[in-house]
Design a protein around this motif. Structure first.
Motif, short mmCIF file in Angstrom:
data_model
loop_
_atom_site.label_atom_id
_atom_site.label_comp_id
_atom_site.label_asym_id
_atom_site.label_seq_id
_atom_site.Cartn_x
_atom_site.Cartn_y
_atom_site.Cartn_z
N GLU A 33 -12.40 -6.46 15.14
CA GLU A 33 -11.53 -7.65 15.19
C GLU A 33 -10.06 -7.21 15.13
O GLU A 33 -9.21 -7.75 15.84
N LYS A 34 -9.78 -6.24 14.28
CA LYS A 34 -8.39 -5.75 14.17
C LYS A 34 -7.96 -5.08 15.48
O LYS A 34 -6.83 -5.26 15.93
N VAL A 35 -8.86 -4.30 16.07
CA VAL A 35 -8.55 -3.63 17.33
C VAL A 35 -8.23 -4.67 18.41
O VAL A 35 -7.25 -4.55 19.16
N ASN A 62 -10.84 1.83 16.60
CA ASN A 62 -11.51 1.54 15.32
C ASN A 62 -11.94 2.87 14.70
O ASN A 62 -12.92 3.47 15.13
N TYR A 63 -11.18 3.33 13.70
CA TYR A 63 -11.44 4.67 13.14
C TYR A 63 -12.75 4.71 12.36
O TYR A 63 -13.29 5.78 12.10
N LYS A 64 -13.28 3.54 12.00
CA LYS A 64 -14.52 3.54 11.21
C LYS A 64 -15.75 3.73 12.09
O LYS A 64 -16.77 4.24 11.62
N ASP A 112 -9.73 -5.80 3.84
CA ASP A 112 -9.99 -7.24 3.98
C ASP A 112 -8.88 -7.96 4.74
O ASP A 112 -9.11 -9.02 5.29
N ASN A 113 -7.67 -7.39 4.71
CA ASN A 113 -6.54 -8.12 5.30
C ASN A 113 -6.23 -7.66 6.72
O ASN A 113 -6.32 -6.49 7.06
N THR A 114 -5.84 -8.66 7.53
CA THR A 114 -5.16 -8.38 8.80
C THR A 114 -3.74 -8.88 8.59
O THR A 114 -3.53 -10.01 8.16
P1 NDP Z 1 -1.75 -3.00 4.67
O1 NDP Z 1 -1.44 -4.42 4.96
O2 NDP Z 1 -1.82 -2.04 5.82
O3 NDP Z 1 -3.08 -2.98 3.81
C1 NDP Z 1 -3.77 -1.83 3.56
C2 NDP Z 1 -4.70 -1.46 4.74
O4 NDP Z 1 -4.97 -0.07 4.63
C3 NDP Z 1 -6.06 -2.13 4.69
O5 NDP Z 1 -6.09 -3.39 5.28
C4 NDP Z 1 -6.93 -1.12 5.42
O6 NDP Z 1 -6.99 -1.42 6.80
C5 NDP Z 1 -6.19 0.20 5.27
N1 NDP Z 1 -6.95 1.16 4.46
C6 NDP Z 1 -7.46 0.96 3.22
N2 NDP Z 1 -8.11 2.06 2.81
C7 NDP Z 1 -8.03 2.96 3.83
C8 NDP Z 1 -8.51 4.28 4.02
N3 NDP Z 1 -9.22 4.92 3.08
N4 NDP Z 1 -8.25 4.90 5.21
C9 NDP Z 1 -7.54 4.28 6.16
N5 NDP Z 1 -7.05 3.03 6.04
C10 NDP Z 1 -7.29 2.39 4.88
O7 NDP Z 1 -0.67 -2.43 3.67
P2 NDP Z 1 0.88 -2.28 3.95
O8 NDP Z 1 1.17 -2.53 5.37
O9 NDP Z 1 1.60 -3.04 2.92
O10 NDP Z 1 1.12 -0.73 3.65
C11 NDP Z 1 0.72 0.23 4.59
C12 NDP Z 1 1.04 1.62 4.04
O11 NDP Z 1 2.45 1.75 3.90
C13 NDP Z 1 0.44 1.89 2.67
O12 NDP Z 1 0.06 3.25 2.60
C14 NDP Z 1 1.60 1.64 1.73
O13 NDP Z 1 1.49 2.34 0.53
C15 NDP Z 1 2.77 2.12 2.58
N6 NDP Z 1 4.06 1.53 2.26
C16 NDP Z 1 5.10 2.38 2.06
C17 NDP Z 1 6.35 1.91 1.83
C18 NDP Z 1 7.47 2.89 1.68
O14 NDP Z 1 8.56 2.48 1.26
N7 NDP Z 1 7.26 4.15 2.01
C19 NDP Z 1 6.61 0.46 1.71
C20 NDP Z 1 5.46 -0.37 2.02
C21 NDP Z 1 4.22 0.17 2.26
P3 NDP Z 1 -8.18 -0.88 7.76
O15 NDP Z 1 -9.09 -2.03 7.98
O16 NDP Z 1 -7.44 -0.46 8.98
O17 NDP Z 1 -8.84 0.26 7.04
#
Ligand code: NDP
Length: 332
Positions: free
Chosen positions: A180-182, A195-197, A322-324
């Motif tokens: 769905e995200k893709v 989709n990396y999973k 869980d989030n998009t």
């Molecule tokens: P997201 O809205 O991207 O939420 C987190 C997402 O990370 C999840 O929806 C999930 O998406 C993915 N994820 C969770 N676990 C894993 C995993 N093990 N491997 C790969 N993907 C995973 O968060 P943000 O957009 O707020 O933040 C994105 C990144 O940016 C984070 O690492 C955050 O810490 C960082 N950040 C850094 C900032 C800075 O100032 N440097 C400021 C804000 C954020 P999926 O379904 O794709 O797995």
């Protein structure tokens, strides 16, 4: 006046659980001179909060055990003895996880209610949008025709990074954790989304998606995806090291391939950054993001969970994908 509050009950080992969150009730004193009483409307849950649950030095102090958890909150002024913040003002600030908050107004920014949904000031027009803006445009500096890869592409930061890269005329590849995200990323204009999973070989899939190599990498996740991107770097590639969510719950220091030789051979530039590094330029970023949004050049998405009691679940959902787009909790 009584308010619900969520405190850090204990420091997690690995992935946090519901046991780390203690619900409590707090008595708030009457609103005093120079103060406002805020009613929380939206709470932002963000991956960086996981780091603050640990002990130890970082770029922000750790949450104290027993103290309220806190983060980005949009709230409405419901009582005021503060000249600049009349009743009805909507503000954003770094505030405790409470339904009602007493504040002296310091650190609160009044936000317009006619430009965009006010929750966007926790996402597109707030900290995540600015992270995408400065990390991509200042560090990666993509040029027309170049190839940009963004990991965590369907999250709050990632989906803005991809769209900003398209505005710059780049070819954009995103990785995300569901079909769905893709599909959503393709709909947003990403040239390729993986989709990396479910992809059996992420290195092969990225190589196929980036036949001309990778000029810019915006790294939100680290781990195996990042290892694979490093093999595709072009000469003078730029990497914005934004996040490493794949290792935030690790209890041991993650190990992997050593990338130094690859950086050396490609004269690539790897730069970590914190959005706060750009604090003095935030108004510029908000203005430009607002302009692109109002011109229809930027879209966003929110995953809104309803109810104050659901804040911990929404936070834990970040680590399950869980989030998009931006993960938000609607409190009132
Ligand atoms: P997201 O809205 O991207 O939420 C987190 C997402 O990370 C999840 O929806 C999930 O998406 C993915 N994820 C969770 N676990 C894993 C995993 N093990 N491997 C790969 N993907 C995973 O968060 P943000 O957009 O707020 O933040 C994105 C990144 O940016 C984070 O690492 C955050 O810490 C960082 N950040 C850094 C900032 C800075 O100032 N440097 C400021 C804000 C954020 P999926 O379904 O794709 O797995």
């Amino acid at each position: 006046m009584k308010t619900k509050v969520i405190r850090l009950a204990s420091r997690p080992q690995g992935l946090p659980t519901a046991a780390q969150f203690q619900f409590d009730t707090l008595d708030l004193p009457a609103t005093g001179a120079g103060q406002v009483l805020l009613k929380t409307r939206y709470v932002s849950v963000d991956p960086y909060m996981r780091g603050r649950m640990n002990e130890g030095k970082s770029y922000v102090p750790p949450f104290e055990v027993g103290a309220p958890l806190a983060g980005g909150v949009v709230a409405e002024v419901i009582e005021s003895q503060h000249e600049a913040l009349p009743v009805g003002s909507v503000v954003v600030g770094n505030l405790p996880w409470q339904e009602y908050i007493l504040s002296d107004g310091k650190g609160l920014n009044r936000i317009p209610t006619d430009k965009a949904p006010v929750s966007y000031f926790l996402g597109l027009l707030g900290m995540p949008g600015l992270t995408a803006y400065f990390g991509l445009l200042d560090i990666c500096q993509p040029k027309a025709g170049e190839t940009v890869v963004v990991s965590g592409a369907a999250g709050a930061v990632g989906l803005i990074v991809g769209q900003l890269a398209k505005i710059q005329g780049a070819r954009v590849i995103g990785t995300a954790g569901s079909d769905e995200k893709v599909a959503y990323l393709r709909q947003l204009g990403f040239d390729e989304a993986i989709n990396y999973k479910t992809t059996p070989d992420i290195a092969q899939a990225l190589a196929a998606a980036a036949p001309a190599g990778v000029d810019c990498y915006f790294d939100n996740v680290g781990g195996a995806i990042t290892d694979a991107v490093y093999d595709l770097l072009n000469k003078h590639a730029r990497i914005a090291l934004c996040g490493q969510i794949s290792s935030y719950n690790d209890t041991e220091t993650p190990v992997g391939p050593r990338p130094e030789t690859k950086l050396l051979k490609t004269s690539a530039r790897l730069q970590g950054f914190i959005v706060g590094d750009y604090f003095s330029r935030w108004p510029e970023g908000v203005q430009q993001l607002t302009e692109w949004y109002s011109q229809g050049k930027l879209q966003t998405e929110e995953t809104i969970t309803e109810g104050f009691d659901q804040i911990p679940a929404a936070f834990l959902g970040l680590f399950k994908g869980d989030n998009t787009g931006k993960a938000i909790v609607k409190v009132s």
